[in-house]
Design a protein around this motif. Structure first.
Motif, PDB file in Angstrom:
ATOM      1  N   ALA A  47       0.825  -1.212   0.000  1.00 35.92           N
ATOM      2  CA  ALA A  47       0.000   0.000   0.000  1.00 35.92           C
ATOM      3  C   ALA A  47       0.864   1.269   0.000  1.00 35.92           C
ATOM      4  O   ALA A  47       0.566   2.237  -0.717  1.00 35.92           O
ATOM      5  N   GLY A  48       1.919   1.278   0.804  1.00 29.49           N
ATOM      6  CA  GLY A  48       2.789   2.454   0.869  1.00 29.49           C
ATOM      7  C   GLY A  48       3.462   2.745  -0.458  1.00 29.49           C
ATOM      8  O   GLY A  48       3.503   3.886  -0.915  1.00 29.49           O
ATOM      9  N   LEU A  49       4.003   1.723  -1.087  1.00 30.92           N
ATOM     10  CA  LEU A  49       4.673   1.888  -2.373  1.00 30.92           C
ATOM     11  C   LEU A  49       3.675   2.222  -3.482  1.00 30.92           C
ATOM     12  O   LEU A  49       3.968   3.025  -4.367  1.00 30.92           O
ATOM     13  N   HIS A  50       2.490   1.626  -3.407  1.00 29.84           N
ATOM     14  CA  HIS A  50       1.455   1.921  -4.399  1.00 29.84           C
ATOM     15  C   HIS A  50       1.079   3.405  -4.331  1.00 29.84           C
ATOM     16  O   HIS A  50       1.009   4.087  -5.351  1.00 29.84           O
ATOM     17  N   LEU A 101       1.570  -3.126  -8.156  1.00 26.23           N
ATOM     18  CA  LEU A 101       1.321  -3.100  -6.715  1.00 26.23           C
ATOM     19  C   LEU A 101      -0.168  -3.174  -6.382  1.00 26.23           C
ATOM     20  O   LEU A 101      -0.540  -3.585  -5.281  1.00 26.23           O
ATOM     21  N   ALA A 102      -1.019  -2.783  -7.320  1.00 31.99           N
ATOM     22  CA  ALA A 102      -2.466  -2.851  -7.090  1.00 31.99           C
ATOM     23  C   ALA A 102      -3.002  -4.264  -7.260  1.00 31.99           C
ATOM     24  O   ALA A 102      -4.097  -4.578  -6.790  1.00 31.99           O
ATOM     25  N   ASP A 103      -2.225  -5.122  -7.914  1.00 26.18           N
ATOM     26  CA  ASP A 103      -2.663  -6.490  -8.192  1.00 26.18           C
ATOM     27  C   ASP A 103      -2.275  -7.404  -7.032  1.00 26.18           C
ATOM     28  O   ASP A 103      -1.134  -7.857  -6.923  1.00 26.18           O
ATOM     29  N   ALA A 104      -3.247  -7.695  -6.181  1.00 22.66           N
ATOM     30  CA  ALA A 104      -2.988  -8.515  -4.995  1.00 22.66           C
ATOM     31  C   ALA A 104      -2.650  -9.965  -5.337  1.00 22.66           C
ATOM     32  O   ALA A 104      -2.155 -10.705  -4.477  1.00 22.66           O
ATOM     33  N   THR A 105      -2.871 -10.362  -6.583  1.00 23.25           N
ATOM     34  CA  THR A 105      -2.533 -11.737  -6.966  1.00 23.25           C
ATOM     35  C   THR A 105      -1.047 -11.897  -7.252  1.00 23.25           C
ATOM     36  O   THR A 105      -0.555 -13.017  -7.335  1.00 23.25           O
TER      37      THR A 105
END
Length: 160
Positions: A47-50, A101-105
């Motif tokens: 989340a921080g890097l995103h 980073l948005a792709d949790a997979t």
């Protein structure tokens, strides 16, 4: 333009835009007051890097939109043109990081995220440098253009 309730409201908006924002942006034409991207601590988490990459992506978009305004093309000095090419590549890098980073997979091991922090910070410094190269290049070109215009003989008045 929005409708204003009074002349004082118009003056207040003009004061903020011209006196505040415009003057702060004009300061960056001096190499002693370079433009800086927003500085913030980056948490070594997905989340921080995103959030950081998204902010940088938006900042680069904002710079280009501000430079071009409503124009689709601009005649730019060579150094500014080169800087914009690099900024386009950096924008793509940040956009790719945002997507990844948005792709949790996708796997995001903590050590890799921690290692990504200094890399994105370094890319941010490169982006700042390229923005300032573009600003300084355009400033020099505008100054040369104004000098050339001042040296030209004045034309005859067409309207009376």
């Amino acid at each position: 333009m929005p409708k204003f309730a009074s002349a004082d409201d118009v003056q207040a908006v003009a004061s903020v835009l011209l006196g505040g924002l415009w003057n702060r942006l004009a300061q960056h034409q001096s190499s002693r007051s370079p433009f800086r991207l927003v500085h913030q601590e980056v948490m070594p988490s997905r989340a921080g890097l995103h959030g950081f990459a998204l902010m940088r992506q938006q900042e680069l978009e904002g710079f280009v939109e501000g430079l071009f305004g409503s124009a689709q093309e601009l005649s730019l000095p060579e150094k500014a043109h080169h800087a914009l090419g690099i900024l386009a590549e950096l924008h793509s890098l940040f956009a790719g990081a945002v997507e990844l980073l948005a792709d949790a997979t996708k796997p995001a091991p903590a050590e890799e995220l921690k290692g990504l922090v200094p890399n994105l910070q370094q890319v941010s410094l490169i982006a700042e440098a390229e923005i300032n190269k573009a600003i300084q290049s355009c400033k020099r070109a505008r100054g040369k253009h104004l000098e050339a215009m001042a040296a030209m003989p004045t034309g005859k008045r067409v309207f009376r």
